[in-house]
Motif scaffolding. Structure first.
Motif, mmCIF file in Angstrom:
data_model
loop_
_atom_site.group_PDB
_atom_site.id
_atom_site.type_symbol
_atom_site.label_atom_id
_atom_site.label_comp_id
_atom_site.label_asym_id
_atom_site.label_seq_id
_atom_site.Cartn_x
_atom_site.Cartn_y
_atom_site.Cartn_z
ATOM 1 N N SER A 54 0.800 -1.222 -0.097
ATOM 2 C CA SER A 54 0.042 0.091 0.087
ATOM 3 C C SER A 54 0.953 1.189 0.105
ATOM 4 C CB SER A 54 -0.896 0.093 1.328
ATOM 5 O OG SER A 54 -0.304 0.379 2.524
ATOM 6 N N GLY A 55 0.310 2.442 -0.219
ATOM 7 C CA GLY A 55 1.136 3.493 -0.263
ATOM 8 C C GLY A 55 1.464 3.917 1.013
ATOM 9 N N THR A 56 0.366 3.732 2.174
ATOM 10 C CA THR A 56 0.837 3.804 3.693
ATOM 11 C C THR A 56 2.033 3.081 3.950
ATOM 12 O OG1 THR A 56 -1.708 3.889 3.825
ATOM 13 C CG2 THR A 56 -0.284 3.710 5.714
ATOM 14 N N SER A 57 1.994 1.616 3.596
ATOM 15 C CA SER A 57 3.237 0.953 3.970
ATOM 16 C C SER A 57 4.552 1.678 3.421
ATOM 17 C CB SER A 57 3.275 -0.286 3.408
ATOM 18 O OG SER A 57 2.267 -0.994 3.599
ATOM 19 N N GLY A 58 4.346 2.280 2.134
ATOM 20 C CA GLY A 58 5.560 2.549 1.595
ATOM 21 C C GLY A 58 6.144 4.106 2.479
ATOM 22 N N LEU A 59 4.948 4.966 2.766
ATOM 23 C CA LEU A 59 5.480 6.060 3.381
ATOM 24 C C LEU A 59 6.262 5.772 4.932
ATOM 25 C CD1 LEU A 59 2.381 8.136 2.735
ATOM 26 C CD2 LEU A 59 4.759 8.603 1.918
ATOM 27 N N PHE A 60 5.496 4.671 5.424
ATOM 28 C CA PHE A 60 6.069 4.098 6.703
ATOM 29 C C PHE A 60 7.645 3.543 6.660
ATOM 30 C CE2 PHE A 60 6.039 0.401 9.821
ATOM 31 C CZ PHE A 60 6.503 1.187 10.815
ATOM 32 N N PHE A 175 4.143 6.147 -4.270
ATOM 33 C CA PHE A 175 2.969 6.097 -5.207
ATOM 34 C C PHE A 175 1.976 5.112 -4.750
ATOM 35 C CE2 PHE A 175 6.014 8.032 -8.061
ATOM 36 C CZ PHE A 175 5.217 9.003 -8.589
ATOM 37 N N GLY A 176 0.751 5.362 -4.785
ATOM 38 C CA GLY A 176 -0.552 4.443 -4.434
ATOM 39 C C GLY A 176 -1.136 3.956 -5.503
ATOM 40 N N PHE A 177 -1.741 2.645 -5.443
ATOM 41 C CA PHE A 177 -2.549 1.919 -6.299
ATOM 42 C C PHE A 177 -3.855 1.360 -5.645
ATOM 43 C CE2 PHE A 177 2.143 0.715 -7.217
ATOM 44 C CZ PHE A 177 2.433 1.878 -8.014
ATOM 45 N N TYR A 178 -4.567 2.191 -4.867
ATOM 46 C CA TYR A 178 -5.834 1.936 -4.706
ATOM 47 C C TYR A 178 -6.765 1.875 -5.925
ATOM 48 C CZ TYR A 178 -10.041 1.926 -1.798
ATOM 49 O OH TYR A 178 -11.502 1.636 -1.239
ATOM 50 N N PRO A 179 -7.840 1.421 -5.890
ATOM 51 C CA PRO A 179 -8.548 1.326 -6.992
ATOM 52 C C PRO A 179 -9.129 2.793 -7.714
ATOM 53 C CG PRO A 179 -9.327 -0.398 -5.745
ATOM 54 C CD PRO A 179 -8.413 0.324 -5.082
ATOM 55 N N GLY A 189 1.344 -0.162 -3.508
ATOM 56 C CA GLY A 189 2.094 1.186 -3.595
ATOM 57 C C GLY A 189 3.465 0.891 -4.072
ATOM 58 N N MET A 190 4.275 1.804 -4.208
ATOM 59 C CA MET A 190 5.686 1.896 -4.966
ATOM 60 C C MET A 190 6.650 2.755 -4.293
ATOM 61 S SD MET A 190 7.195 -0.059 -7.394
ATOM 62 C CE MET A 190 6.188 -0.615 -8.573
ATOM 63 N N ILE A 191 7.461 2.530 -3.771
ATOM 64 C CA ILE A 191 8.743 3.211 -3.160
ATOM 65 C C ILE A 191 9.710 3.596 -4.178
ATOM 66 C CG2 ILE A 191 10.338 3.630 -1.452
ATOM 67 C CD1 ILE A 191 9.045 1.511 0.253
ATOM 68 N N LEU A 192 10.186 4.850 -4.666
ATOM 69 C CA LEU A 192 11.173 5.246 -5.499
ATOM 70 C C LEU A 192 12.183 5.933 -4.856
ATOM 71 C CD1 LEU A 192 8.775 6.259 -8.506
ATOM 72 C CD2 LEU A 192 10.035 4.384 -8.255
ATOM 73 N N THR A 193 13.492 5.715 -5.292
ATOM 74 C CA THR A 193 14.628 6.497 -4.840
ATOM 75 C C THR A 193 15.830 6.410 -5.798
ATOM 76 O OG1 THR A 193 16.093 6.895 -3.002
ATOM 77 C CG2 THR A 193 15.334 4.629 -3.347
ATOM 78 N N ASP A 194 16.784 7.053 -5.870
ATOM 79 C CA ASP A 194 17.928 6.832 -6.599
ATOM 80 C C ASP A 194 19.150 6.328 -5.656
ATOM 81 O OD1 ASP A 194 17.264 7.897 -9.063
ATOM 82 O OD2 ASP A 194 17.591 9.967 -8.469
ATOM 83 N N ASP A 195 18.628 6.169 -4.605
ATOM 84 C CA ASP A 195 19.588 5.877 -3.336
ATOM 85 C C ASP A 195 19.763 4.271 -3.339
ATOM 86 O OD1 ASP A 195 20.949 5.045 -1.082
ATOM 87 O OD2 ASP A 195 20.907 7.276 -0.316
ATOM 88 N N SER A 196 20.579 3.553 -3.649
ATOM 89 C CA SER A 196 20.172 2.140 -3.602
ATOM 90 C C SER A 196 20.611 1.407 -2.189
ATOM 91 C CB SER A 196 21.443 1.359 -4.416
ATOM 92 O OG SER A 196 22.689 1.750 -4.112
#
Ligand SMILES: Cc1ncc(COP(=O)(O)O)c(C=O)c1O
Length: 372
Positions: A54-60, A175-179, A189-196
């Motif tokens: 979820s987006g929430t898990s991603g932010l956490f 990002f979040g992918f709720y309907p 959800g999806m977490i994005l970063t340039d930091d590996s």
């Protein structure tokens, strides 16, 4: 007659993609997870993408990966979905709100610096309703004060500011992918970063604290099960492949609303600032300033009684019972947010809404406004 607030747009391609995974032996941690993450990172333009449930898990997980915890503060907006703020609390930190710019409905960059303290670790801006306006200024302030930016892009897949895609501004973004979102995976959800290093940490945290090459029953750190199954990922891949078509459909729906509501001075209709490419999430009109919250609620009810689903995105986050109880926020703390929240009407908005349906929504709204 019934016109819904939101509807997913699922084609046979998506159904086939999901069924193909169901016929395979890999329902989770399989090839579709890798494919979805790679396609997403490529679309946004970051080095890494980590799929979560979820987006929430991603932010956490962003909070945890950045080492944000007890006694830390994160600056954010009170005009958002609750998860922008509760994800900060889940990590043990305090959400410090800053009022919004009434023109963009996003956090007001001019008010941020006065709320930075020795405890501030990050700023969490949100592209509310898909609008990225002001994000660049927030990032400048963060850089000046050596703060991280956690970009809550849950509502803004496909938006850009001055040609730069949303999701590439923050140290990390989600990002979040709720309907009801631009693309859906059911939940996800999806977490994005340039930091590996940050990405690797999120990969471990979403998977019970296992490191990449660890045995299934070896756990390096306190982790969670925030995995996104290959079934969800297959749906996401097929949806992402249609993102330009989806954006175009949503833009058309927004344009019809703008045209049909432009002549009504009782309404403030959202517009696209010059520097922004908005991938519309919802279509929220504001009643003029002389309307009260009671009048707005009566209008919402009358719309529902006419078979048209509408919403009150968003009630002020700082006045949610959980925030009042935990931090003592009160009415009057963020007056612009409070005034805006009392006057919002979220109209039906989704890819396949027809011009006729939009005409019905607009005519019904105008008639109801006339009586109130
Ligand atoms: C701004 C914002 N942040 C976070 C979230 C949380 O996403 P999810 O519902 O996938 O947990 C949402 C979802 O509605 C959102 O709109």
């Amino acid at each position: 007659m019934r016109i819904y607030l939101s509807r997913p747009d699922i084609t046979e391609k998506e159904v086939e993609a999901v069924c193909a995974v169901l016929r395979s032996p890999n329902l989770s941690l399989g090839p579709k997870l890798i494919e979805f993450e790679q396609a997403f990172a490529e679309y946004i333009g970051t080095k890494r993408a980590v799929a979560v449930n979820s987006g929430t898990s991603g932010l956490f997980l962003c909070m945890l990966a950045l080492g944000i915890g007890h006694d830390d503060e994160v600056i954010t907006t009170p005009f958002t979905f609750i998860a922008s703020a509760t994800s900060i609390m889940m990590a043990g930190a305090k959400p410090v709100f800053v009022d919004i710019d009434p023109a963009t409905l996003n956090i007001d960059p001019a008010k941020i610096e006065s709320r930075i303290t020795g405890k501030t670790k990050a700023i969490l801006p949100v592209e509310v309703f898909g609008n990225p306006a002001g994000l660049d200024k927030v990032c400048e302030i963060a850089q000046k004060h050596d703060l991280k930016v956690i970009e809550d892009s849950c509502e803004a897949l496909g938006s850009a500011l001055s040609g730069k895609k949303v999701g590439t501004f923050g140290t990390m973004s989600v990002f979040g992918f709720y309907p009801n979102k631009q693309i859906t995976t059911g939940e996800g959800g999806m977490i994005l970063t340039d930091d590996s290093d940050l990405a690797d940490m999120c990969v471990s945290l979403r998977n019970q604290g296992r490191d990449k090459d660890d045995d299934w029953l070896s756990h390096k750190r306190l982790g969670y099960n925030f995995r996104l199954s290959d079934i969800n990922c297959a749906l996401g891949i097929a949806q992402l492949a249609r993102i330009e078509q989806i954006k175009a459909k949503r833009r058309q729906v927004a344009q019809w609303y703008q045209e049909m509501l432009a002549d009504d001075d009782r309404l403030i209709v959202p517009a696209e600032p010059n520097e922004c490419d908005i991938s519309w999430f919802v279509f929220v009109v504001l009643l003029a300033e002389n309307f009260t919250a009671q009048q707005r609620d009566k209008i919402l009810q009358a719309m529902k009684n006419s078979g048209i689903q509408v919403g009150n995105y968003f009630p002020p986050v700082h006045l949610q019972p959980v925030m009042v109880k935990e931090f003592g926020y009160k009415r009057g703390d963020f007056p612009i947010t409070e005034s805006v929240c009392e006057r919002t009407i979220a109209l039906p908005f989704y890819n396949n809404l027809t011009k006729d349906q939009i005409e019905t929504v607009c005519m019904t709204l105008k008639k109801i406004l006339h009586k109130n």
